[in-house]
Design an enzyme around this catalytic site. Structure first.
Site, PDB file in Angstrom:
ATOM      1  N   HIS A   1       2.371   8.920   0.402  1.00  0.00           N
ATOM      2  CA  HIS A   1       1.068   8.761  -0.254  1.00  0.00           C
ATOM      3  C   HIS A   1       1.135   9.622  -1.510  1.00  0.00           C
ATOM      4  CE1 HIS A   1      -0.716   6.923   3.394  1.00  0.00           C
ATOM      5  NE2 HIS A   1       0.154   7.708   4.016  1.00  0.00           N
TER       6      HIS A   1
ATOM      7  N   GLU B   1      -2.884  13.261   1.481  1.00  0.00           N
ATOM      8  CA  GLU B   1      -4.036  12.832   2.290  1.00  0.00           C
ATOM      9  C   GLU B   1      -4.729  14.042   2.886  1.00  0.00           C
ATOM     10  OE1 GLU B   1      -2.689   9.322   4.761  1.00  0.00           O
ATOM     11  OE2 GLU B   1      -3.946   8.441   3.174  1.00  0.00           O
TER      12      GLU B   1
ATOM     13  N   THR C   1      -4.165   6.561   9.062  1.00  0.00           N
ATOM     14  CA  THR C   1      -5.006   6.746   7.867  1.00  0.00           C
ATOM     15  C   THR C   1      -5.242   5.439   7.114  1.00  0.00           C
ATOM     16  OG1 THR C   1      -3.167   7.302   6.394  1.00  0.00           O
ATOM     17  CG2 THR C   1      -4.176   9.121   7.619  1.00  0.00           C
TER      18      THR C   1
ATOM     19  N   HIS D   1       0.796  -1.229   0.000  1.00  0.00           N
ATOM     20  CA  HIS D   1       0.000   0.000   0.000  1.00  0.00           C
ATOM     21  C   HIS D   1       0.822   1.270   0.000  1.00  0.00           C
ATOM     22  CE1 HIS D   1      -0.879  -2.548   3.610  1.00  0.00           C
ATOM     23  NE2 HIS D   1      -0.104  -1.671   4.171  1.00  0.00           N
TER      24      HIS D   1
ATOM     25  N   HIS E   1       4.878  10.982   5.431  1.00  0.00           N
ATOM     26  CA  HIS E   1       4.575  10.784   6.849  1.00  0.00           C
ATOM     27  C   HIS E   1       5.804  10.236   7.569  1.00  0.00           C
ATOM     28  CE1 HIS E   1       0.017  10.439   5.909  1.00  0.00           C
ATOM     29  NE2 HIS E   1       0.417  11.682   6.041  1.00  0.00           N
TER      30      HIS E   1
ATOM     31  N   HIS F   1       6.996   6.979   5.151  1.00  0.00           N
ATOM     32  CA  HIS F   1       6.368   6.438   3.939  1.00  0.00           C
ATOM     33  C   HIS F   1       5.636   7.574   3.222  1.00  0.00           C
ATOM     34  CE1 HIS F   1       3.153   6.203   6.989  1.00  0.00           C
ATOM     35  NE2 HIS F   1       2.435   6.678   5.986  1.00  0.00           N
TER      36      HIS F   1
HETATM   37  S1  B30 Z   1      -0.248   6.861   8.720  1.00  0.00           S
HETATM   38  O1  B30 Z   1       0.936   7.646   8.922  1.00  0.00           O
HETATM   39  O2  B30 Z   1      -1.415   7.319   9.412  1.00  0.00           O
HETATM   40  N1  B30 Z   1      -0.574   6.809   7.169  1.00  0.00           N
HETATM   41  C1  B30 Z   1       0.623   2.703  10.227  1.00  0.00           C
HETATM   42  C2  B30 Z   1       1.502   3.742  10.489  1.00  0.00           C
HETATM   43  C3  B30 Z   1       1.224   5.015  10.019  1.00  0.00           C
HETATM   44  C4  B30 Z   1       0.085   5.260   9.277  1.00  0.00           C
HETATM   45  C5  B30 Z   1      -0.779   4.222   9.000  1.00  0.00           C
HETATM   46  C6  B30 Z   1      -0.510   2.932   9.485  1.00  0.00           C
HETATM   47  C7  B30 Z   1       0.924   1.344  10.760  1.00  0.00           C
HETATM   48  O3  B30 Z   1       1.992   1.102  11.274  1.00  0.00           O
HETATM   49  N2  B30 Z   1      -0.017   0.420  10.651  1.00  0.00           N
HETATM   50  C8  B30 Z   1       0.077  -0.915  11.189  1.00  0.00           C
HETATM   51  C9  B30 Z   1       1.060  -1.743  10.466  1.00  0.00           C
HETATM   52  N3  B30 Z   1       0.635  -2.217   9.173  1.00  0.00           N
HETATM   53  C10 B30 Z   1       1.812  -2.821   8.609  1.00  0.00           C
HETATM   54  C11 B30 Z   1       2.459  -2.058   7.599  1.00  0.00           C
HETATM   55  O4  B30 Z   1       3.536  -1.546   7.760  1.00  0.00           O
HETATM   56  O5  B30 Z   1       1.873  -1.937   6.531  1.00  0.00           O
HETATM   57  C12 B30 Z   1      -0.387  -3.215   9.256  1.00  0.00           C
HETATM   58  C13 B30 Z   1      -1.420  -3.216   8.191  1.00  0.00           C
HETATM   59  O6  B30 Z   1      -1.271  -2.887   7.038  1.00  0.00           O
HETATM   60  O7  B30 Z   1      -2.547  -3.559   8.410  1.00  0.00           O
HETATM   61 CU1  B30 Z   1       0.239  -2.735   5.955  1.00  0.00          CU
HETATM   62 ZN    ZN Z   2       0.711   7.647   5.951  1.00  0.00          ZN
END
Ligand code: B30
Ligand code: ZN
Length: 272
Positions: A103, A117, A212, A74, A130, A101
């Protein structure tokens, strides 16, 4: 949790996947009242004099261990090998950066559809960076989810402008992570080289939001900086050369969540 959620742009290829409007079926938190991202309406933001400039510790340091860059299906995510920290800026604790990472949107013939976003007064930028931080006493992101104010994300808009040479190494690595699950080791960079100069980071927006992506965990302290990072159109377009999945899958484009309702929240800002 985490299975079969997708972005709207993946629906053609995976018609049964859960798009952002259906994420609540994966985790009910995604229909909470403190969700991210949001549209920031500048006429409604509240000046908060406690929102002094953030302290960036170790952001100038180029570590000695390699960074791990990964296509996780993603986004393209870089796991940091040092522990730069932020504090001040109205944060009650110090927070340690663990990953960054992006978007982004979609290239068009003579144009680029924006993929940030957050938006400001309805205006989105090409991309958003982010930098994910966890409270310094948390072990990892899952541990940070269990404590209050455990996660702080810094959001930077990326605008199409001049070429940014500091992004050359990172963008060159995209070729090595074309498909889901691919990882590569890259030379580390000082985090400060990827963001605007510190003096330009005095103006920012602050609000309480969420991750998000599912599980859409709430209790994330968001800081969105006004000053964008600049990349050339060519540099921005390179992100859309990676794929959501394997070899014949669609290009990874428009990997953003639509903006969510503000509900009973306020957005604060650091400048009068
Ligand atoms: S964000 O910055 O709000 N876009 C995570 C961290 C930051 C944001 C969103 C998500 C995060 O660490 N989520 C949990 C971990 N993920 C694993 C991953 O690295 O990518 C679990 C998942 O989906 O369900 Cu894929
Ligand atoms: Zn993000």
């Amino acid at each position: 949790v985490g299975y079969h959620w997708c972005y709207q742009s993946q629906k053609d290829e995976q018609p049964t996947c859960k798009d952002p409007r259906q994420w609540h079926l994966i985790d009910a938190t995604c229909k909470g009242r403190y969700q991210s991202p949001i549209n920031i309406v500048t006429k409604n933001v509240i000046y908060d004099k406690s929102l002094q400039p953030l302290n960036f510790e170790g952001y100038d340091v180029k570590g000695s261990s390699k960074w791990n860059i990964e296509n996780n299906g993603h986004t393209v995510k870089i796991t940091l090998s040092t522990s730069p920290k932020i504090g001040g800026g109205g944060l009650r604790r110090k927070y340690r950066a663990i990953e960054l990472h992006f978007h982004w949107g979609a290239p068009e013939t003579l144009y680029y559809l924006p993929g940030s976003e957050h938006s400001i007064d309805g205006e989105k930028q090409a991309m958003e960076l982010h930098i994910v931080h966890i409270r310094e006493d948390a072990l990892d992101i899952n541990d940070a989810k269990k404590i209050s104010d455990g996660i702080a994300v810094l959001g930077f808009f990326i605008k199409v402008d001049e070429e940014n040479k500091n992004y050359a190494t990172l963008i060159n690595e995209l070729d090595n992570v074309q498909y889901k699950g691919k990882t590569s080791q890259m030379d580390p960079l000082p985090l400060s080289s990827l963001i605007p100069p510190e003096d330009d980071l005095r103006i920012y927006y602050r609000y309480d939001g969420s991750l998000t992506t599912p599980d859409c965990h709430e209790g994330v302290i968001w800081t969105v900086f006004k000053k964008p990072i600049e990349l050339s159109i060519f540099q921005v377009s390179q992100f859309a050369t990676v794929h959501f999945d394997g070899k014949n899958s669609t290009y990874m484009i428009e990997n953003f969540r639509p903006t969510q309702l503000l509900n009973e929240r306020s957005v604060y800002w650091s400048s009068a």
